[in-house]
Write an enzyme that holds these catalytic residues in place. Sequence first.
Site, PDB file in Angstrom:
ATOM      1  CE  LYS A  91      -2.773  -2.540   3.255  1.00  0.00           C
ATOM      2  NZ  LYS A  91      -3.618  -2.524   4.454  1.00  0.00           N
ATOM      3  NE  ARG A 130      -9.510  -4.730  10.615  1.00  0.00           N
ATOM      4  CZ  ARG A 130      -9.106  -4.093   9.530  1.00  0.00           C
ATOM      5  NH1 ARG A 130      -7.814  -4.081   9.221  1.00  0.00           N
ATOM      6  NH2 ARG A 130      -9.941  -3.434   8.752  1.00  0.00           N
TER       7      ARG A 130
END
Length: 265
Positions: free
Chosen positions: A60, A255
């Site tokens: 990213k 998550r």
Amino acid sequence: MPELPEVECYRTLAEARALGRPIESVHAPDGWYLKRGTDARRLEAALVGQEFLAGRRRGKLLMLDVGAAPGEPDLVLGLRFGMTGRLVVDGSAGVDRLLYSTSSEDVRYDRFGVQFGDGGTLVVRDPRRLGGVELDPDLDRLGPDALSVTLAELRHALADRVAVKARLMDQSRLAGVGNLIADEILWRAGVAPERLAADLPAASVRRLHQHLVSGLADLIERGGSHTGDLQPHRRAGGRCPRDGAGLAHATVGGRSTWWCPKHQR
Ligand SMILES: [Zn+2]
């Protein structure tokens, strides 16, 4: 949120629109957004009078090579986009709409930018301010890029008795996979997210590798990490779009995780 596919779109935008344009000034109003010793003065000294020579990406992290002559970058400008950051060149964004992001075009959210000599601009617009800018980013803390990772590298990244999903999202092992993409790839590959990475049979790791690379290419083509086949079903009462089984839900690797208990093993 910007995951690998979004940042790849930003890279494409930067390559198409921002290279070879002399930088006239730097706009860095938010000191908190400048990381690892980078400050507005250093950025100005490093960028003004130079050009972006190439756009590269690891996971990213977007890297813009900076220099005066093609092929000889003097330094690298690293841009991270956090949860809501977008790259905007000459007023248009690389990705039109980001999940979880406001659609605001408010310039108050411009955390960093440069103005080119021709009057155009390159800007990082980030409402939630979780991204950052740094000179010569440290790549030692990033694993291989998830789009170009080899099978051997993936096998190495998964060599621990930790939930496979947690390992896929560990940026120091494999760069670029976030929560949505991890669920999508595991679903496509038929691998349960809680399986211990080191216990996966060789055939499962091969399948995971195949689906990681092809799935990411697919999501880039479709225009973002939120365009996966599983995505619309990641909710209470959601069913597997492949076999109709009720999806399971738990927290894995910290998550929110959805998977199909029928075909993901
Ligand atoms: Zn299923």
